[in-house]
Write an enzyme that holds these catalytic residues in place. Structure first.
Site, mmCIF file in Angstrom:
data_model
loop_
_atom_site.group_PDB
_atom_site.id
_atom_site.type_symbol
_atom_site.label_atom_id
_atom_site.label_comp_id
_atom_site.label_asym_id
_atom_site.label_seq_id
_atom_site.Cartn_x
_atom_site.Cartn_y
_atom_site.Cartn_z
ATOM 1 N N PRO A 9 0.788 -1.228 0.000
ATOM 2 C CA PRO A 9 0.000 0.000 0.000
ATOM 3 C C PRO A 9 0.823 1.284 0.000
ATOM 4 O O PRO A 9 1.872 1.369 0.642
ATOM 5 C CB PRO A 9 -0.811 -0.081 1.298
ATOM 6 C CG PRO A 9 -0.855 -1.523 1.624
ATOM 7 C CD PRO A 9 0.417 -2.107 1.111
ATOM 8 N N ASN A 10 0.335 2.245 -0.728
ATOM 9 C CA ASN A 10 0.847 3.617 -0.797
ATOM 10 C C ASN A 10 2.182 3.758 -1.517
ATOM 11 O O ASN A 10 2.712 4.864 -1.611
ATOM 12 C CB ASN A 10 0.939 4.248 0.599
ATOM 13 C CG ASN A 10 -0.407 4.346 1.258
ATOM 14 O OD1 ASN A 10 -1.369 4.790 0.636
ATOM 15 N ND2 ASN A 10 -0.498 3.908 2.490
ATOM 16 N N ARG A 17 5.663 11.242 -1.734
ATOM 17 C CA ARG A 17 5.234 10.946 -0.365
ATOM 18 C C ARG A 17 6.417 11.021 0.585
ATOM 19 O O ARG A 17 7.354 10.225 0.482
ATOM 20 C CB ARG A 17 4.634 9.542 -0.313
ATOM 21 C CG ARG A 17 4.266 9.099 1.079
ATOM 22 C CD ARG A 17 3.857 7.647 1.094
ATOM 23 N NE ARG A 17 3.596 7.228 2.460
ATOM 24 C CZ ARG A 17 3.740 5.996 2.893
ATOM 25 N NH1 ARG A 17 4.147 5.052 2.078
ATOM 26 N NH2 ARG A 17 3.488 5.700 4.145
ATOM 27 N N TYR A 22 11.222 8.490 2.592
ATOM 28 C CA TYR A 22 11.239 7.463 1.558
ATOM 29 C C TYR A 22 12.098 7.781 0.343
ATOM 30 O O TYR A 22 12.210 6.957 -0.556
ATOM 31 C CB TYR A 22 9.804 7.175 1.096
ATOM 32 C CG TYR A 22 8.926 6.693 2.225
ATOM 33 C CD1 TYR A 22 9.108 5.427 2.777
ATOM 34 C CD2 TYR A 22 7.938 7.507 2.762
ATOM 35 C CE1 TYR A 22 8.313 4.987 3.821
ATOM 36 C CE2 TYR A 22 7.143 7.070 3.809
ATOM 37 C CZ TYR A 22 7.339 5.816 4.338
ATOM 38 O OH TYR A 22 6.560 5.382 5.368
ATOM 39 N N ASN A 73 7.965 -5.648 -0.313
ATOM 40 C CA ASN A 73 7.821 -4.466 0.537
ATOM 41 C C ASN A 73 6.333 -4.362 0.822
ATOM 42 O O ASN A 73 5.578 -3.805 0.026
ATOM 43 C CB ASN A 73 8.341 -3.202 -0.141
ATOM 44 C CG ASN A 73 8.251 -1.994 0.768
ATOM 45 O OD1 ASN A 73 7.574 -2.017 1.788
ATOM 46 N ND2 ASN A 73 8.931 -0.924 0.395
ATOM 47 N N ALA A 76 2.961 -0.760 5.237
ATOM 48 C CA ALA A 76 2.330 -0.787 6.555
ATOM 49 C C ALA A 76 1.730 -2.147 6.907
ATOM 50 O O ALA A 76 1.612 -2.488 8.090
ATOM 51 C CB ALA A 76 1.256 0.293 6.642
ATOM 52 N N GLU A 97 11.992 -9.649 2.921
ATOM 53 C CA GLU A 97 11.225 -8.466 3.291
ATOM 54 C C GLU A 97 12.132 -7.253 3.143
ATOM 55 O O GLU A 97 13.265 -7.272 3.634
ATOM 56 C CB GLU A 97 10.763 -8.595 4.742
ATOM 57 C CG GLU A 97 10.067 -7.386 5.292
ATOM 58 C CD GLU A 97 9.786 -7.493 6.784
ATOM 59 O OE1 GLU A 97 9.645 -6.435 7.414
ATOM 60 O OE2 GLU A 97 9.718 -8.618 7.329
ATOM 61 N N HIS A 99 12.362 -2.748 3.104
ATOM 62 C CA HIS A 99 11.760 -1.451 3.393
ATOM 63 C C HIS A 99 12.750 -0.366 3.023
ATOM 64 O O HIS A 99 13.961 -0.524 3.249
ATOM 65 C CB HIS A 99 11.391 -1.320 4.873
ATOM 66 C CG HIS A 99 10.387 -2.322 5.306
ATOM 67 N ND1 HIS A 99 9.043 -2.186 5.046
ATOM 68 C CD2 HIS A 99 10.534 -3.498 5.959
ATOM 69 C CE1 HIS A 99 8.402 -3.238 5.527
ATOM 70 N NE2 HIS A 99 9.287 -4.046 6.072
ATOM 71 N N ARG A 106 11.973 4.316 13.567
ATOM 72 C CA ARG A 106 10.742 5.096 13.377
ATOM 73 C C ARG A 106 9.773 4.854 14.528
ATOM 74 O O ARG A 106 10.148 4.387 15.594
ATOM 75 C CB ARG A 106 10.141 4.737 12.018
ATOM 76 C CG ARG A 106 11.099 5.166 10.882
ATOM 77 C CD ARG A 106 10.524 5.030 9.530
ATOM 78 N NE ARG A 106 9.343 5.880 9.396
ATOM 79 C CZ ARG A 106 8.429 5.705 8.463
ATOM 80 N NH1 ARG A 106 8.543 4.720 7.590
ATOM 81 N NH2 ARG A 106 7.390 6.514 8.389
#
Length: 153
Positions: A9-10, A17, A22, A73, A76, A97, A99, A106
């Protein structure tokens, strides 16, 4: 060797963003860098992005028979989705995985990953290079499994 690259998502918003978190690369630019590395490694890739958990679950199930592993990735959903964890474990393909940001540095809710315990590896905090390092690691793992005759799932 064929690898599925899955963006959660996103991630279509990348480039605009929160660039301080990012980076400024767009999803298309990231996919182009992944494709260039895949070509260099002699690997075919198949990319997919969705903002919808169910579509991601269906995608893993649909493509598992035609890929050797995944670079994921989950964004969230990494921190919230047991269903995604179960789908990845259930399809029997190794995955890494990844990111873009350092999730450990964070917000507290980003510190837990439902995926990490079933992943072949985790790479985070290196921006676009997280994907490239993840792809290199997965290809190395798959190559080692193939050379040893051991199943890679």
């Amino acid at each position: 060797m064929r690898v599925g690259v899955v963006h959660g998502p996103n991630l279509r918003l990348l480039g605009r963003r929160e660039p301080g978190v990012y980076g400024t690369a767009t999803l298309d630019e990231i996919d182009a860098r992944i494709a260039a590395l895949a070509d260099e490694l002699g690997v075919e890739i198949e990319t997919f992005q969705s903002n919808h958990e169910g579509e991601l679950l269906d995608h893993f199930e649909t493509v598992a028979d035609r890929v050797d592993g995944f670079v994921v990735n989950a964004a969230a959903l990494t921190h919230t989705s047991v269903a995604l964890r179960d789908a990845l474990a259930g399809v029997g393909r190794p995955f890494v995985e990844v990111h873009l940001s350092n999730t450990a540095a964070r917000e507290g809710f980003r510190h837990h990953s439902f995926l990490a315990p079933v992943a072949a590896g985790v790479v985070y905090g290196f921006g676009v290079d997280s994907y490239l390092l993840g792809l290199r690691g997965l290809v190395a793992r798959l190559g080692t499994s193939a050379r040893s005759g051991a199943p890679h799932d």
